[in-house]
Design a protein around this motif. Structure first.
Motif, mmCIF file in Angstrom:
data_model
loop_
_atom_site.group_PDB
_atom_site.id
_atom_site.type_symbol
_atom_site.label_atom_id
_atom_site.label_comp_id
_atom_site.label_asym_id
_atom_site.label_seq_id
_atom_site.Cartn_x
_atom_site.Cartn_y
_atom_site.Cartn_z
ATOM 1 N N PRO A 20 0.761 -1.232 -0.063
ATOM 2 C CA PRO A 20 0.082 -0.043 0.021
ATOM 3 C C PRO A 20 0.674 1.233 -0.006
ATOM 4 O O PRO A 20 1.721 1.184 0.741
ATOM 5 C CB PRO A 20 -0.714 -0.127 1.320
ATOM 6 C CG PRO A 20 0.192 -1.086 2.262
ATOM 7 C CD PRO A 20 0.784 -1.760 1.161
ATOM 8 N N LEU A 21 0.390 2.126 -0.861
ATOM 9 C CA LEU A 21 1.115 3.427 -0.725
ATOM 10 C C LEU A 21 0.626 4.050 0.471
ATOM 11 O O LEU A 21 -0.487 4.100 1.097
ATOM 12 C CB LEU A 21 0.464 4.334 -1.944
ATOM 13 C CG LEU A 21 1.154 4.016 -3.326
ATOM 14 C CD1 LEU A 21 0.365 4.643 -4.335
ATOM 15 C CD2 LEU A 21 2.686 4.404 -3.435
ATOM 16 N N LEU A 95 -0.616 -11.390 -5.759
ATOM 17 C CA LEU A 95 0.056 -11.862 -6.887
ATOM 18 C C LEU A 95 1.458 -11.185 -7.044
ATOM 19 O O LEU A 95 2.198 -11.816 -7.769
ATOM 20 C CB LEU A 95 -0.809 -11.918 -8.236
ATOM 21 C CG LEU A 95 -2.060 -13.036 -8.181
ATOM 22 C CD1 LEU A 95 -2.652 -12.564 -9.352
ATOM 23 C CD2 LEU A 95 -1.422 -14.507 -8.186
ATOM 24 N N LEU A 96 1.266 -9.978 -6.824
ATOM 25 C CA LEU A 96 2.564 -9.169 -7.015
ATOM 26 C C LEU A 96 3.803 -9.856 -6.353
ATOM 27 O O LEU A 96 4.863 -9.522 -6.747
ATOM 28 C CB LEU A 96 2.355 -7.659 -6.688
ATOM 29 C CG LEU A 96 1.632 -6.897 -7.147
ATOM 30 C CD1 LEU A 96 1.032 -5.564 -6.776
ATOM 31 C CD2 LEU A 96 1.909 -6.466 -8.736
ATOM 32 N N SER A 97 3.683 -10.711 -5.247
ATOM 33 C CA SER A 97 4.695 -11.380 -4.537
ATOM 34 C C SER A 97 5.334 -12.103 -5.265
ATOM 35 O O SER A 97 6.594 -12.371 -4.977
ATOM 36 C CB SER A 97 4.069 -11.910 -3.330
ATOM 37 O OG SER A 97 3.293 -12.995 -3.750
ATOM 38 N N ASN A 249 6.722 -0.162 -5.007
ATOM 39 C CA ASN A 249 7.250 -0.504 -3.627
ATOM 40 C C ASN A 249 7.603 0.952 -2.912
ATOM 41 O O ASN A 249 8.615 1.567 -3.368
ATOM 42 C CB ASN A 249 8.505 -1.378 -3.792
ATOM 43 C CG ASN A 249 9.022 -1.863 -2.466
ATOM 44 O OD1 ASN A 249 8.529 -1.116 -1.410
ATOM 45 N ND2 ASN A 249 9.832 -2.658 -2.526
ATOM 46 N N PRO A 250 6.786 1.205 -1.973
ATOM 47 C CA PRO A 250 6.970 2.442 -1.218
ATOM 48 C C PRO A 250 8.153 2.679 -0.777
ATOM 49 O O PRO A 250 8.919 3.778 -0.158
ATOM 50 C CB PRO A 250 5.732 2.520 -0.528
ATOM 51 C CG PRO A 250 5.224 1.325 -0.279
ATOM 52 C CD PRO A 250 5.691 0.576 -1.500
ATOM 53 N N ASP A 251 8.872 1.515 -0.206
ATOM 54 C CA ASP A 251 10.236 1.393 0.150
ATOM 55 C C ASP A 251 11.418 1.486 -0.760
ATOM 56 O O ASP A 251 12.536 1.542 -0.221
ATOM 57 C CB ASP A 251 10.411 0.200 1.213
ATOM 58 C CG ASP A 251 9.126 -0.035 2.143
ATOM 59 O OD1 ASP A 251 9.161 1.164 2.616
ATOM 60 O OD2 ASP A 251 8.831 -0.980 2.506
ATOM 61 N N TYR A 259 7.576 6.443 -9.885
ATOM 62 C CA TYR A 259 6.176 6.701 -10.028
ATOM 63 C C TYR A 259 5.745 8.192 -9.837
ATOM 64 O O TYR A 259 4.820 8.445 -10.558
ATOM 65 C CB TYR A 259 5.594 6.139 -8.491
ATOM 66 C CG TYR A 259 4.581 6.583 -7.903
ATOM 67 C CD1 TYR A 259 3.326 5.839 -8.466
ATOM 68 C CD2 TYR A 259 3.967 7.292 -6.889
ATOM 69 C CE1 TYR A 259 1.918 6.061 -7.968
ATOM 70 C CE2 TYR A 259 2.853 7.534 -6.301
ATOM 71 C CZ TYR A 259 1.818 7.108 -7.104
ATOM 72 O OH TYR A 259 0.478 7.295 -6.412
ATOM 73 N N THR A 260 6.518 9.038 -9.249
ATOM 74 C CA THR A 260 6.185 10.291 -9.179
ATOM 75 C C THR A 260 6.333 10.873 -10.792
ATOM 76 O O THR A 260 5.677 11.880 -11.148
ATOM 77 C CB THR A 260 7.301 11.104 -8.535
ATOM 78 O OG1 THR A 260 7.021 10.791 -7.140
ATOM 79 C CG2 THR A 260 6.954 12.650 -8.407
ATOM 80 N N GLN A 261 7.465 10.568 -11.414
ATOM 81 C CA GLN A 261 7.488 10.992 -13.052
ATOM 82 C C GLN A 261 6.118 10.698 -13.721
ATOM 83 O O GLN A 261 5.683 11.504 -14.567
ATOM 84 C CB GLN A 261 8.608 10.196 -13.391
ATOM 85 C CG GLN A 261 10.148 10.743 -13.182
ATOM 86 C CD GLN A 261 11.171 9.868 -13.947
ATOM 87 O OE1 GLN A 261 11.625 8.838 -13.417
ATOM 88 N NE2 GLN A 261 11.791 10.299 -14.946
ATOM 89 N N ALA A 262 5.509 9.351 -13.404
ATOM 90 C CA ALA A 262 4.605 8.977 -14.258
ATOM 91 C C ALA A 262 3.308 10.232 -13.968
ATOM 92 O O ALA A 262 2.611 10.444 -14.927
ATOM 93 C CB ALA A 262 4.158 7.620 -14.105
ATOM 94 N N ASN A 263 3.098 10.151 -12.734
ATOM 95 C CA ASN A 263 2.107 11.352 -12.357
ATOM 96 C C ASN A 263 2.334 12.583 -12.843
ATOM 97 O O ASN A 263 1.369 13.263 -13.259
ATOM 98 C CB ASN A 263 1.936 11.200 -10.528
ATOM 99 C CG ASN A 263 1.488 9.944 -10.258
ATOM 100 O OD1 ASN A 263 0.869 9.092 -10.812
ATOM 101 N ND2 ASN A 263 1.819 9.689 -8.812
#
Length: 274
Positions: A20-21, A95-97, A249-251, A259-263
């Motif tokens: 989770p973000l 499933l991301l695991s 992955n927030p870590d 992720y920020t670039q995409a936003n």
């Protein structure tokens, strides 16, 4: 009204995230065209009518797309909508695991076996239930209702993975449901689908992505190079694998930078082309 939606089902299952973000979504769940939809209002009152729609990956309208919608609304000033195309029944994000979350990581033999099993028993049947013949009419009704009932005059469709196909189709000459398109590690769309796009299009791509390979990206770039009248932009984010823009992955600071670039790309593309 939220009471008329599947919020209970969404709270019970779909808000569970593998990664989770941080933060708490600040929008609301509404019904648009019969579809449960997360909505966050933008602050730019002079641009009402210009909206951004996010089509999620296979993991649906969980916490992360809502947090992403909030960030994009803040950056762009526009209203952002995230429809639940799966009626509260997405694939589990656990499933991301089994999947690599950054460039350079490879699936272990055990994970390959587990992923094969999940594809046969879970993902495969799910994809059949949510095939294009089922999902596209939902997308079409949703976007048309957004214009007719919510006053949307200009729409940017943003597609993540599975949703990438529907953003591309929305911006096509055949359907013309959107006025601008952004794809984030898009999948499922073919060269023929991209050939049909006739609105400004931007793509946020992963460094390593078997669903949108370097070779395929080059072919898509060539399509738009032959159509210079259609604005296009492609960015490749360093250190990333498929999914970085929707389930980062927030870590991992490298992935979160991407992720920020995409936003930022989504917000700037909307401000430029809506």
């Amino acid at each position: 009204m939220a009471s008329e939606t599947n919020e209970g089902k969404l709270q019970a299952c779909c808000l569970v995230e593998y990664r989770p973000l941080p933060g708490t979504p600040s929008g609301e769940l509404v019904k648009i065209g019969g579809v449960d939809t997360y909505h966050i209002s933008g602050k730019d009152q002079t641009s009402k009518g210009k909206v951004i729609v996010l089509f999620t990956d296979v993991f649906g309208l969980t916490k992360n797309p809502r947090i992403t919608a909030d960030e994009i609304a803040e950056k762009s000033g526009f209203d952002v909508y995230v429809p639940d195309l799966f009626n509260g029944e997405p694939l589990p994000s656990s499933l991301l695991s089994l999947m690599p979350d950054e460039a350079g990581k490879k699936l272990s033999f055990g994970n390959k076996l587990a992923m094969g099993g999940k594809m046969l028993t879970t993902a495969g049947p799910w994809l059949i239930r949510h095939r294009q013949a089922v999902t596209l009419p939902i997308v079409e009704t949703f976007l048309k209702t957004l214009r007719s009932e919510k006053g949307a005059t200009r729409i940017q469709a943003v597609g993540y993975c599975f949703g990438g196909l529907y953003a591309v189709l929305a911006g096509s000459e055949q359907y013309h449901l959107a006025d601008a398109v952004v794809g984030c590690h898009a999948s499922l769309a073919t060269k023929a689908n991209y050939e049909q796009v006739n609105v400004p299009i931007a793509m946020a791509c992963a460094q390593e992505d078997e669903h949108f390979s370097d070779a395929f990206r080059s072919e898509v770039e060539q399509i738009f190079a032959r159509k210079p009248q259609i604005p296009s932009k492609f960015i490749v984010t360093e250190g990333t694998a498929h999914g970085f823009a929707s389930r980062p992955n927030p870590d991992n600071p490298v992935v979160m930078k991407a992720y920020t670039q995409a936003n930022d790309l989504i917000a700037e593309w909307a401000k430029t082309h809506l």
